[in-house]
Write a protein that holds these residues in place. Sequence first.
Motif, PDB file in Angstrom:
ATOM      1  N   PRO A   1       0.841  -1.210   0.000  1.00 14.90           N
ATOM      2  CA  PRO A   1       0.000   0.000   0.000  1.00 14.90           C
ATOM      3  C   PRO A   1       0.870   1.252   0.000  1.00 14.90           C
ATOM      4  CG  PRO A   1      -0.839  -1.605   1.574  1.00 14.90           C
ATOM      5  CD  PRO A   1       0.489  -2.133   1.093  1.00 14.90           C
ATOM      6  N   ILE A   2       0.409   2.283  -0.674  1.00 16.90           N
ATOM      7  CA  ILE A   2       1.184   3.519  -0.781  1.00 16.90           C
ATOM      8  C   ILE A   2       1.137   4.259   0.556  1.00 16.90           C
ATOM      9  CG2 ILE A   2       1.373   5.712  -2.015  1.00 16.90           C
ATOM     10  CD1 ILE A   2       0.136   4.297  -4.419  1.00 16.90           C
ATOM     11  N   SER A   3       2.268   4.802   0.968  1.00 15.40           N
ATOM     12  CA  SER A   3       2.356   5.456   2.273  1.00 15.40           C
ATOM     13  C   SER A   3       1.432   6.666   2.344  1.00 15.40           C
ATOM     14  CB  SER A   3       3.794   5.892   2.546  1.00 15.40           C
ATOM     15  OG  SER A   3       4.176   6.952   1.675  1.00 15.40           O
ATOM     16  N   ASP A   4       0.998   6.991   3.561  1.00 14.05           N
ATOM     17  CA  ASP A   4       0.118   8.151   3.749  1.00 14.05           C
ATOM     18  C   ASP A   4       0.798   9.433   3.277  1.00 14.05           C
ATOM     19  OD1 ASP A   4      -1.707   6.435   4.824  1.00 14.05           O
ATOM     20  OD2 ASP A   4      -1.416   7.049   6.912  1.00 14.05           O
ATOM     21  N   ALA A   5       2.102   9.537   3.522  1.00 12.36           N
ATOM     22  CA  ALA A   5       2.826  10.752   3.116  1.00 12.36           C
ATOM     23  C   ALA A   5       2.809  10.915   1.601  1.00 12.36           C
ATOM     24  CB  ALA A   5       4.258  10.696   3.627  1.00 12.36           C
ATOM     25  N   ALA A   6       3.008   9.812   0.870  1.00 12.43           N
ATOM     26  CA  ALA A   6       3.021   9.872  -0.592  1.00 12.43           C
ATOM     27  C   ALA A   6       1.633  10.205  -1.139  1.00 12.43           C
ATOM     28  CB  ALA A   6       3.517   8.546  -1.164  1.00 12.43           C
ATOM     29  N   VAL A   7       0.588   9.613  -0.550  1.00 14.94           N
ATOM     30  CA  VAL A   7      -0.777   9.908  -0.991  1.00 14.94           C
ATOM     31  C   VAL A   7      -1.099  11.379  -0.733  1.00 14.94           C
ATOM     32  CG1 VAL A   7      -3.230   9.430  -0.609  1.00 14.94           C
ATOM     33  CG2 VAL A   7      -1.600   7.547  -0.647  1.00 14.94           C
ATOM     34  N   GLY A   8      -0.752  11.868   0.456  1.00 13.06           N
ATOM     35  CA  GLY A   8      -1.028  13.260   0.784  1.00 13.06           C
ATOM     36  C   GLY A   8      -0.297  14.231  -0.134  1.00 13.06           C
ATOM     37  N   GLU A   9       0.946  13.923  -0.455  1.00  9.31           N
ATOM     38  CA  GLU A   9       1.722  14.782  -1.351  1.00  9.31           C
ATOM     39  C   GLU A   9       1.095  14.839  -2.741  1.00  9.31           C
ATOM     40  OE1 GLU A   9       6.258  15.044  -3.228  1.00  9.31           O
ATOM     41  OE2 GLU A   9       5.785  13.578  -1.644  1.00  9.31           O
ATOM     42  N   ARG A  10       0.652  13.675  -3.237  1.00 10.17           N
ATOM     43  CA  ARG A  10       0.039  13.637  -4.567  1.00 10.17           C
ATOM     44  C   ARG A  10      -1.295  14.378  -4.584  1.00 10.17           C
ATOM     45  NH1 ARG A  10       1.182  13.934  -9.753  1.00 10.17           N
ATOM     46  NH2 ARG A  10      -0.007  12.517 -11.083  1.00 10.17           N
ATOM     47  N   ILE A  11      -2.064  14.259  -3.515  1.00  7.48           N
ATOM     48  CA  ILE A  11      -3.344  14.962  -3.416  1.00  7.48           C
ATOM     49  C   ILE A  11      -3.130  16.474  -3.469  1.00  7.48           C
ATOM     50  CG2 ILE A  11      -5.214  15.540  -1.816  1.00  7.48           C
ATOM     51  CD1 ILE A  11      -5.606  12.912  -3.308  1.00  7.48           C
ATOM     52  N   ARG A  12      -2.156  16.948  -2.715  1.00  5.96           N
ATOM     53  CA  ARG A  12      -1.875  18.394  -2.720  1.00  5.96           C
ATOM     54  C   ARG A  12      -1.406  18.854  -4.102  1.00  5.96           C
ATOM     55  NH1 ARG A  12      -1.773  20.424   2.463  1.00  5.96           N
ATOM     56  NH2 ARG A  12      -1.529  18.889   4.147  1.00  5.96           N
ATOM     57  N   GLU A  13      -0.613  18.028  -4.758  1.00 11.30           N
ATOM     58  CA  GLU A  13      -0.101  18.380  -6.080  1.00 11.30           C
ATOM     59  C   GLU A  13      -1.241  18.515  -7.087  1.00 11.30           C
ATOM     60  OE1 GLU A  13       2.821  16.454  -9.539  1.00 11.30           O
ATOM     61  OE2 GLU A  13       2.672  15.528  -7.550  1.00 11.30           O
ATOM     62  N   ILE A  14      -2.140  17.541  -7.103  1.00  6.81           N
ATOM     63  CA  ILE A  14      -3.264  17.584  -8.047  1.00  6.81           C
ATOM     64  C   ILE A  14      -4.185  18.758  -7.722  1.00  6.81           C
ATOM     65  CG2 ILE A  14      -5.335  16.359  -8.820  1.00  6.81           C
ATOM     66  CD1 ILE A  14      -3.793  13.746  -8.445  1.00  6.81           C
ATOM     67  N   ALA A  15      -4.453  18.976  -6.437  1.00  5.28           N
ATOM     68  CA  ALA A  15      -5.309  20.095  -6.042  1.00  5.28           C
ATOM     69  C   ALA A  15      -4.719  21.424  -6.507  1.00  5.28           C
ATOM     70  CB  ALA A  15      -5.497  20.093  -4.528  1.00  5.28           C
ATOM     71  N   HIS A  16      -3.402  21.555  -6.411  1.00  8.86           N
ATOM     72  CA  HIS A  16      -2.742  22.782  -6.867  1.00  8.86           C
ATOM     73  C   HIS A  16      -2.886  22.953  -8.374  1.00  8.86           C
ATOM     74  CE1 HIS A  16       0.224  25.981  -7.198  1.00  8.86           C
ATOM     75  NE2 HIS A  16       0.868  25.257  -8.103  1.00  8.86           N
TER      76      HIS A  16
ATOM     77  N   VAL B   1      -7.059  16.991   3.392  1.00  4.72           N
ATOM     78  CA  VAL B   1      -6.006  16.076   2.939  1.00  4.72           C
ATOM     79  C   VAL B   1      -5.925  14.870   3.862  1.00  4.72           C
ATOM     80  CG1 VAL B   1      -3.529  15.801   2.564  1.00  4.72           C
ATOM     81  CG2 VAL B   1      -4.669  17.902   1.835  1.00  4.72           C
ATOM     82  N   GLU B   2      -5.953  15.116   5.159  1.00  9.82           N
ATOM     83  CA  GLU B   2      -5.873  14.022   6.122  1.00  9.82           C
ATOM     84  C   GLU B   2      -7.056  13.069   5.977  1.00  9.82           C
ATOM     85  OE1 GLU B   2      -5.536  15.751   9.961  1.00  9.82           O
ATOM     86  OE2 GLU B   2      -3.552  16.633   9.594  1.00  9.82           O
ATOM     87  N   ALA B   3      -8.237  13.620   5.720  1.00 10.14           N
ATOM     88  CA  ALA B   3      -9.425  12.778   5.551  1.00 10.14           C
ATOM     89  C   ALA B   3      -9.318  11.935   4.291  1.00 10.14           C
ATOM     90  CB  ALA B   3     -10.681  13.654   5.504  1.00 10.14           C
ATOM     91  N   LEU B   4      -8.817  12.523   3.197  1.00  8.54           N
ATOM     92  CA  LEU B   4      -8.640  11.767   1.958  1.00  8.54           C
ATOM     93  C   LEU B   4      -7.619  10.653   2.140  1.00  8.54           C
ATOM     94  CD1 LEU B   4      -8.653  14.681  -0.655  1.00  8.54           C
ATOM     95  CD2 LEU B   4     -10.276  12.773  -0.581  1.00  8.54           C
ATOM     96  N   VAL B   5      -6.541  10.948   2.854  1.00  6.81           N
ATOM     97  CA  VAL B   5      -5.514   9.939   3.115  1.00  6.81           C
ATOM     98  C   VAL B   5      -6.095   8.800   3.942  1.00  6.81           C
ATOM     99  CG1 VAL B   5      -3.357   9.498   4.346  1.00  6.81           C
ATOM    100  CG2 VAL B   5      -3.564  11.519   2.893  1.00  6.81           C
ATOM    101  N   TYR B   6      -6.884   9.144   4.957  1.00  7.58           N
ATOM    102  CA  TYR B   6      -7.494   8.119   5.813  1.00  7.58           C
ATOM    103  C   TYR B   6      -8.479   7.265   5.019  1.00  7.58           C
ATOM    104  CZ  TYR B   6     -10.279   5.957   9.489  1.00  7.58           C
ATOM    105  OH  TYR B   6     -10.944   5.030  10.270  1.00  7.58           O
ATOM    106  N   ALA B   7      -9.327   7.919   4.222  1.00  5.44           N
ATOM    107  CA  ALA B   7     -10.327   7.187   3.446  1.00  5.44           C
ATOM    108  C   ALA B   7      -9.674   6.294   2.396  1.00  5.44           C
ATOM    109  CB  ALA B   7     -11.294   8.166   2.773  1.00  5.44           C
TER     110      ALA B   7
END
Length: 329
Positions: A170-185, A196-202
């Motif tokens: 599974p992809i690490s929470d840090a990597a998922v969070g970084e990608r989410i912020r990148e796409i949102a930007h 971001v934390e909720a998306l990572v958790y879900a």
Amino acid sequence: MSETEESEPAGPGREEIWVEKYRPGTLGEVIGQEEITDRLERYVERDDLPNLLFSGSAGIGKTTCATAIAREVYGEDWRDNFLELNASDDRGIDVVRGRIKEFARASFGGYSYRIIFLDEADSLTSDAQSALRRTMEQFSSNTRFILSCNYSSKIIDPIQSRCAVFRFSPISDAAVGERIREIAHIEGIEITDGGVEALVYAADGDMRRAVNSLQAAAVMGETVDEEVVYTITATARPEEIEAMVTSALEGDFTTARATLDDLLSNKGLSGGDIIDQLHRSVWDLGLSDREAVRTLDRIGETDYRITEGANERIQLEAFLASLTLADEA
């Protein structure tokens, strides 16, 4: 910068599917599987690609790596030399003997082999896997197979022995969070830290689910926050799960049952969703090792019964009741 990053953001609600728009095009762009992609890149660089077996849960890069290999090996011709089949749709032996052999036998120029990608290969019947093994032997000189599965144990040993096996994590929470912020930007979306934390958790390590959830949340309002994320993903807040279990362990069954009823009736969670979140929350409850083991045992029993078709509400209420009565046993 990748091609997707250079494209003009169109704002939330666009018709593009972000999972495809932001799918990595090369092995170097794949996030969270660096050890695997490094080895795969060496295969491509040396032009020495073996048959491959990718195993792991959904949304962690197996299909992306397969298509990235094809792009790097064939360039613009990759679609003509890459056959993708989904074994969960085409389960029978006829598919192995039909489409795969037809593609493997077809004439092609400029390349020493073609690639056949068989997704969800653990859905193939035993007879189909046996036929696939023979096909892999028959066309070993001009065809490479990439098999993808959730459980490598469901792939017969003769196939596993013919493949280089890669187990995706599974992809690490840090990597998922970084990608989410990148796409949102890139998309011009305002997203809070809580969102971001909720998306990572879900997502729970599933990058595909994280990106899909971000796109769904982006059309709900100007800002993506945790409230929006938990609503569109049908996910309970971790604190709600923890409060429910804590109430049961403290002997307050009525409060625990009321929380469960809210999750099932008002928030629309399924029994399976709640079981998954219960399992993830056990070690965050501050339980003793003995209590945690006992809780996990009851979660496993409840999950089995629900999977076998028992009533979700009854089984989950029985689970909470067993926790409430644990000290009396």
